[in-house]
Motif scaffolding. Sequence first.
Motif, mmCIF file in Angstrom:
data_model
loop_
_atom_site.group_PDB
_atom_site.id
_atom_site.type_symbol
_atom_site.label_atom_id
_atom_site.label_comp_id
_atom_site.label_asym_id
_atom_site.label_seq_id
_atom_site.Cartn_x
_atom_site.Cartn_y
_atom_site.Cartn_z
ATOM 1 N N UNK A 1 8.200 9.197 -11.479
ATOM 2 C CA UNK A 1 9.085 9.009 -10.328
ATOM 3 C C UNK A 1 10.005 10.192 -10.058
ATOM 4 N N UNK A 2 10.211 11.071 -11.048
ATOM 5 C CA UNK A 2 11.027 12.264 -10.783
ATOM 6 C C UNK A 2 10.384 13.167 -9.734
ATOM 7 N N UNK A 3 9.064 13.051 -9.580
ATOM 8 C CA UNK A 3 8.349 13.885 -8.615
ATOM 9 C C UNK A 3 8.422 13.330 -7.189
ATOM 10 N N UNK A 4 8.954 12.131 -7.026
ATOM 11 C CA UNK A 4 9.029 11.550 -5.685
ATOM 12 C C UNK A 4 10.272 12.095 -4.998
ATOM 13 N N UNK A 5 10.081 13.068 -4.119
ATOM 14 C CA UNK A 5 11.209 13.785 -3.531
ATOM 15 C C UNK A 5 11.195 13.814 -2.011
ATOM 16 N N UNK A 6 10.134 13.300 -1.380
ATOM 17 C CA UNK A 6 10.072 13.337 0.079
ATOM 18 C C UNK A 6 9.195 12.208 0.592
ATOM 19 N N UNK A 7 9.319 11.911 1.857
ATOM 20 C CA UNK A 7 8.519 10.866 2.496
ATOM 21 C C UNK A 7 7.100 11.377 2.721
ATOM 22 N N UNK A 8 6.108 10.505 2.464
ATOM 23 C CA UNK A 8 4.718 10.810 2.781
ATOM 24 C C UNK A 8 3.930 11.474 1.681
ATOM 25 N N UNK A 9 4.343 11.383 0.437
ATOM 26 C CA UNK A 9 3.595 11.967 -0.672
ATOM 27 C C UNK A 9 2.345 11.132 -0.946
ATOM 28 N N UNK B 1 0.816 -1.215 0.000
ATOM 29 C CA UNK B 1 0.000 0.000 0.000
ATOM 30 C C UNK B 1 0.852 1.270 0.000
ATOM 31 N N UNK B 2 2.126 1.130 -0.353
ATOM 32 C CA UNK B 2 2.991 2.293 -0.504
ATOM 33 C C UNK B 2 4.161 1.956 -1.418
ATOM 34 N N UNK B 3 4.713 2.986 -2.044
ATOM 35 C CA UNK B 3 5.906 2.851 -2.879
ATOM 36 C C UNK B 3 7.046 3.584 -2.187
ATOM 37 N N UNK B 4 8.210 2.935 -2.106
ATOM 38 C CA UNK B 4 9.389 3.518 -1.480
ATOM 39 C C UNK B 4 10.459 3.710 -2.545
ATOM 40 N N UNK B 5 11.031 4.917 -2.607
ATOM 41 C CA UNK B 5 12.119 5.225 -3.536
ATOM 42 C C UNK B 5 13.403 5.404 -2.731
ATOM 43 N N UNK B 6 14.442 4.645 -3.103
ATOM 44 C CA UNK B 6 15.743 4.785 -2.461
ATOM 45 C C UNK B 6 16.814 4.967 -3.526
ATOM 46 N N UNK B 7 18.018 5.316 -3.079
ATOM 47 C CA UNK B 7 19.153 5.221 -3.981
ATOM 48 C C UNK B 7 19.752 3.824 -3.832
ATOM 49 N N UNK B 8 20.855 3.575 -4.527
ATOM 50 C CA UNK B 8 21.436 2.235 -4.519
ATOM 51 C C UNK B 8 22.159 1.893 -3.221
ATOM 52 N N UNK B 9 22.286 2.843 -2.331
ATOM 53 C CA UNK B 9 22.848 2.531 -1.020
ATOM 54 C C UNK B 9 21.759 2.343 0.024
ATOM 55 N N UNK B 10 20.505 2.423 -0.396
ATOM 56 C CA UNK B 10 19.393 2.221 0.518
ATOM 57 C C UNK B 10 18.914 3.466 1.219
ATOM 58 N N UNK C 1 8.544 8.561 -0.470
ATOM 59 C CA UNK C 1 7.533 7.508 -0.497
ATOM 60 C C UNK C 1 6.233 8.059 -1.063
ATOM 61 N N UNK C 2 5.446 7.154 -1.667
ATOM 62 C CA UNK C 2 4.092 7.472 -2.116
ATOM 63 C C UNK C 2 3.158 6.578 -1.318
ATOM 64 N N UNK C 3 2.239 7.179 -0.578
ATOM 65 C CA UNK C 3 1.436 6.445 0.386
ATOM 66 C C UNK C 3 -0.056 6.689 0.157
ATOM 67 N N UNK D 1 -0.773 14.075 -5.090
ATOM 68 C CA UNK D 1 0.577 14.564 -5.407
ATOM 69 C C UNK D 1 0.824 14.747 -6.889
ATOM 70 N N UNK D 2 -0.073 14.241 -7.733
ATOM 71 C CA UNK D 2 0.141 14.310 -9.174
ATOM 72 C C UNK D 2 1.180 13.331 -9.680
ATOM 73 N N UNK D 3 1.546 12.357 -8.839
ATOM 74 C CA UNK D 3 2.577 11.385 -9.218
ATOM 75 C C UNK D 3 1.986 10.190 -9.949
ATOM 76 N N UNK D 4 0.795 9.770 -9.569
ATOM 77 C CA UNK D 4 0.248 8.494 -10.035
ATOM 78 C C UNK D 4 -0.894 8.699 -11.018
ATOM 79 N N UNK D 5 -0.785 8.054 -12.169
ATOM 80 C CA UNK D 5 -1.919 7.888 -13.069
ATOM 81 C C UNK D 5 -2.165 6.386 -13.205
#
Length: 399
Positions: free
Chosen positions: A137-145, A84-93, A98-100, A150-154
């Motif tokens: 995904x470029x719009x995912x910039x902070x936790x709790x979006x 029920x959420x998407x988490x975006x990380x870099x390759x170091x974790x 997040x999109x919630x 947020x205009x991120x998901x279609x």
Amino acid sequence: MPKKSWLTTTALTLALGLLAGAGAPGAAMAAGSPDPQGPPVHAAPEKAIDGYPQIIESGSWDAGHIQGIAIDEKGGFVYHSFTNMLVKTDLSGHVIGTVEGFTGHLGDLDFNSRDGQVYGSLEYKAAESFYIAIFDVEKITKVGMDAEDSGIVTAVHLEEVAEDFTADLDGNGVFDGDTANTADHRYGSSGIDGVSFGPAFGSANGKQQLMVAYGIYRNLNREDNNHQVILQYDVSTWGEFARPLTQDDPHTSGPATVDSKYFIHTGNTNFGVQNLAYDEHTKNWYLGVYRGSKPGFPNRTLYVVDGTAAPAEGVLAGQPGNESGLLVPLLQGGIPDPATGIFGWEFKADVGIEPVGHGYFYVARDFDDYSSGHKQEAATLELYRWTGADGAGFERVVR
């Protein structure tokens, strides 16, 4: 909050180097831009795992368990679906955002190198609505979006899935709903889960397509649920269908038909193909499943399809009226089952598997984390190499 990283110093250094551009997979790519309809461009073979840590942490979350992963190799980002959420990380974790707020089931993911967006399966079974969620995904910039505001998901609606899910097969005029204990649901369909971009089966160098795998209910008392079902879509025209996500009022904007529909005979598995991945290096499709339990079948946890093998029209065993369809053969390797002719492997790939070039993959390992004082869902992504050997087919990369 995500739990503290436990990457080794070496792996962390490599990951940070990637983000800075030194030794990054994107820096090692061949000159020029990839064909927008072709496969992703990976690092050169001798640099295939430079910059990739042995472990990437997904963090610990108050959410459902991890369902799938996607990796933007060039950008150096990882996307993790936690139901029920998407988490975006870099390759170091390190968590980027997040999109919630998903009220449906967010499943498997894949990154589309053509448009730079992440695609994921999204179900609302009570509303009989099934979508591919598309993340800007470029719009995912902070936790709790927020998933809606947020205009991120279609989302693009899949009518074929809805029709098979709601099929009244016993002819009593009543659809029995979200339950396995019924004769309804064509092919035993419980919706969708596994998704991946890759060429059409039998066309290893062809245009990239989106493949969407059905979930299949566990039901031992019917014989028409022994195939995995995969739908093929060309998403190049999906801009005309995509609409903002409105969970309280699901829309039905999407393609009226599928480009192709395939069947893979494995025996009934518990909720079908959980994770689907195409690897350009091996030309194989990897199907991670929850183990089935129907007597008479080998009930493996991983099935593999040779992407160069052409589908053939044939009778779908167990379907009424000698129904036929495009049958896709399994790769003949791993552990054979002489009684059924089904080949498979014993390898856990049911909550996330993603190729990163030249036979290397990240595979998700889920676990419960109580370090915060209450149960949270967590995962680590571990680096593996496909060998096809023995019963597992994969070996862990250890430096």
